[in-house]
Design a protein around this motif. Structure first.
Motif, mmCIF file in Angstrom:
data_model
loop_
_atom_site.group_PDB
_atom_site.id
_atom_site.type_symbol
_atom_site.label_atom_id
_atom_site.label_comp_id
_atom_site.label_asym_id
_atom_site.label_seq_id
_atom_site.Cartn_x
_atom_site.Cartn_y
_atom_site.Cartn_z
ATOM 1 N N SER A 61 0.767 -1.184 -0.158
ATOM 2 C CA SER A 61 -0.074 -0.112 -0.187
ATOM 3 C C SER A 61 0.964 1.299 0.047
ATOM 4 O O SER A 61 0.494 2.435 -0.585
ATOM 5 N N ASP A 62 2.051 1.150 0.637
ATOM 6 C CA ASP A 62 3.034 2.455 0.566
ATOM 7 C C ASP A 62 4.359 1.832 0.305
ATOM 8 O O ASP A 62 4.954 1.350 0.970
ATOM 9 N N LEU A 63 4.855 2.256 -1.098
ATOM 10 C CA LEU A 63 6.260 1.917 -1.289
ATOM 11 C C LEU A 63 7.349 2.178 -0.589
ATOM 12 O O LEU A 63 8.177 1.382 -0.169
ATOM 13 N N LYS A 64 7.335 3.698 -0.165
ATOM 14 C CA LYS A 64 8.420 4.141 0.862
ATOM 15 C C LYS A 64 8.312 3.318 2.019
ATOM 16 O O LYS A 64 9.478 2.959 2.471
ATOM 17 N N ARG A 65 7.272 3.093 2.671
ATOM 18 C CA ARG A 65 7.427 2.109 4.100
ATOM 19 C C ARG A 65 7.682 0.799 3.654
ATOM 20 O O ARG A 65 8.841 0.358 4.636
ATOM 21 N N SER A 66 7.380 0.172 2.712
ATOM 22 C CA SER A 66 7.913 -1.057 2.292
ATOM 23 C C SER A 66 9.317 -1.215 1.755
ATOM 24 O O SER A 66 10.162 -2.166 2.468
ATOM 25 N N LEU A 67 9.916 -0.266 1.443
ATOM 26 C CA LEU A 67 11.231 -0.159 0.910
ATOM 27 C C LEU A 67 12.186 -0.211 2.435
ATOM 28 O O LEU A 67 13.240 -0.516 2.641
ATOM 29 N N HIS B 1 -2.165 -1.757 -7.969
ATOM 30 C CA HIS B 1 -3.433 -2.219 -7.679
ATOM 31 C C HIS B 1 -3.912 -1.955 -6.127
ATOM 32 O O HIS B 1 -4.828 -2.582 -5.893
ATOM 33 N N SER B 2 -2.910 -1.477 -5.620
ATOM 34 C CA SER B 2 -3.032 -1.541 -4.077
ATOM 35 C C SER B 2 -2.558 -0.333 -3.236
ATOM 36 O O SER B 2 -2.298 -0.316 -1.906
ATOM 37 N N LYS B 3 -2.430 0.989 -3.955
ATOM 38 C CA LYS B 3 -1.798 2.139 -3.338
ATOM 39 C C LYS B 3 -2.822 2.497 -2.128
ATOM 40 O O LYS B 3 -4.061 2.704 -2.425
ATOM 41 N N GLY B 4 -2.400 2.457 -1.023
ATOM 42 C CA GLY B 4 -3.342 2.979 -0.082
ATOM 43 C C GLY B 4 -4.365 1.895 0.607
ATOM 44 O O GLY B 4 -5.114 2.027 1.453
ATOM 45 N N ALA B 5 -4.234 0.693 0.211
ATOM 46 C CA ALA B 5 -5.228 -0.237 0.405
ATOM 47 C C ALA B 5 -5.012 -0.882 1.463
ATOM 48 O O ALA B 5 -3.799 -1.070 2.136
ATOM 49 N N PRO B 6 -6.048 -1.365 2.395
ATOM 50 C CA PRO B 6 -5.681 -2.042 3.487
ATOM 51 C C PRO B 6 -5.242 -3.508 3.269
ATOM 52 O O PRO B 6 -5.205 -3.994 2.008
ATOM 53 N N PRO B 7 -4.481 -4.179 4.243
ATOM 54 C CA PRO B 7 -3.988 -5.816 4.109
ATOM 55 C C PRO B 7 -5.046 -6.559 3.399
ATOM 56 O O PRO B 7 -6.510 -6.209 3.798
ATOM 57 N N TYR C 128 9.317 -16.301 11.954
ATOM 58 C CA TYR C 128 8.328 -15.788 11.184
ATOM 59 C C TYR C 128 7.711 -14.357 11.566
ATOM 60 O O TYR C 128 7.757 -13.966 12.727
ATOM 61 N N LEU C 129 7.267 -13.599 10.701
ATOM 62 C CA LEU C 129 7.312 -12.129 10.699
ATOM 63 C C LEU C 129 6.304 -11.974 9.766
ATOM 64 O O LEU C 129 5.953 -12.385 8.783
ATOM 65 N N ARG C 130 5.639 -10.413 9.895
ATOM 66 C CA ARG C 130 4.778 -9.852 8.870
ATOM 67 C C ARG C 130 5.254 -8.365 8.805
ATOM 68 O O ARG C 130 5.690 -7.791 9.424
ATOM 69 N N ASP C 131 5.289 -8.161 7.198
ATOM 70 C CA ASP C 131 5.503 -6.895 6.687
ATOM 71 C C ASP C 131 4.530 -5.900 7.066
ATOM 72 O O ASP C 131 3.782 -6.294 7.683
ATOM 73 N N PRO C 132 4.997 -4.687 6.721
ATOM 74 C CA PRO C 132 4.054 -3.639 7.014
ATOM 75 C C PRO C 132 2.326 -3.537 6.489
ATOM 76 O O PRO C 132 1.562 -2.978 6.889
ATOM 77 N N ASP C 133 2.528 -4.501 5.495
ATOM 78 C CA ASP C 133 1.012 -4.788 4.745
ATOM 79 C C ASP C 133 0.593 -6.219 5.226
ATOM 80 O O ASP C 133 -0.229 -6.627 4.513
ATOM 81 N N ASP C 134 1.061 -6.676 6.236
ATOM 82 C CA ASP C 134 0.651 -7.847 6.803
ATOM 83 C C ASP C 134 0.935 -9.076 5.984
ATOM 84 O O ASP C 134 0.278 -10.181 6.285
#
Length: 163
Positions: free
Chosen positions: A21-27, A64-70, A118-124
């Motif tokens: 949902s947020d490219l900068k946050r994922s990077l 297809h996911s900018k700003g979308a919820p997990p 096991y972990l989850r990224d910012p988009d779950d």
């Protein structure tokens, strides 16, 4: 009788693309925390990252996911992506890095054939960080078939590898 096709034993999964949902946050998560190398932007909506300078192991995109919820966990889709570390020490070093960064949502298991975090990224999105034990140590039944299991991973013992 025709034999069933089998994929070549040397085949590997080359890369994965994740909708974020947020490219900068994922990077920031994948590069700054997990240590992947930024390779390039693809327009303003995608980026490619790698380990060791490969063109990309992970593509991150907001097409297809900018700003979308997990995505809901109860739906279909990717359960997790798995990142194979070459040695137990490498797994210990990333665990220490996560712990030092106060990343608290970490699961850990010993599967007999591997040890995994096991972990989850910012988009779950689910992520497994693991190393494979040597094949001669894999648990097998009398007929030679694998017998994997899920037991707690001794994280304190794993940390000793990071020293």
């Amino acid at each position: 009788m025709e034999t069933a096709y089998k994929i070549p034993a040397a085949a590997r999964i080359g890369h994965v693309h994740l909708k974020v949902s947020d490219l900068k946050r994922s990077l920031a998560f994948y590069c700054d925390l997990l240590g992947f190398e930024f390779m390039m932007h693809y327009g303003e909506e995608a980026a490619f990252i790698s380990a060791g300078g490969y063109h990309h192991h992970i593509g991150l995109n907001t097409w297809h996911s900018k700003g979308a919820p997990p995505a809901p966990r109860e739906g279909v889709g990717l359960y997790h992506l798995a990142i194979l570390y070459p040695t137990r020490k490498d797994l210990a070093l990333i665990y220490k890095r996560l712990r030092d960064a106060k990343y608290t949502h970490i699961g850990a298991s010993d599967h007999g054939v591997s040890e995994a975090l096991y972990l989850r990224d910012p988009d779950d999105n689910g992520i497994e960080l693991y190393w494979d034990k040597p094949r001669e140590q894999w648990p097998r039944l009398a007929d030679g078939s694998l017998t994997m299991y899920t037991k707690p991973l001794d994280l304190e013992d794993l940390l000793k590898e990071a020293e």
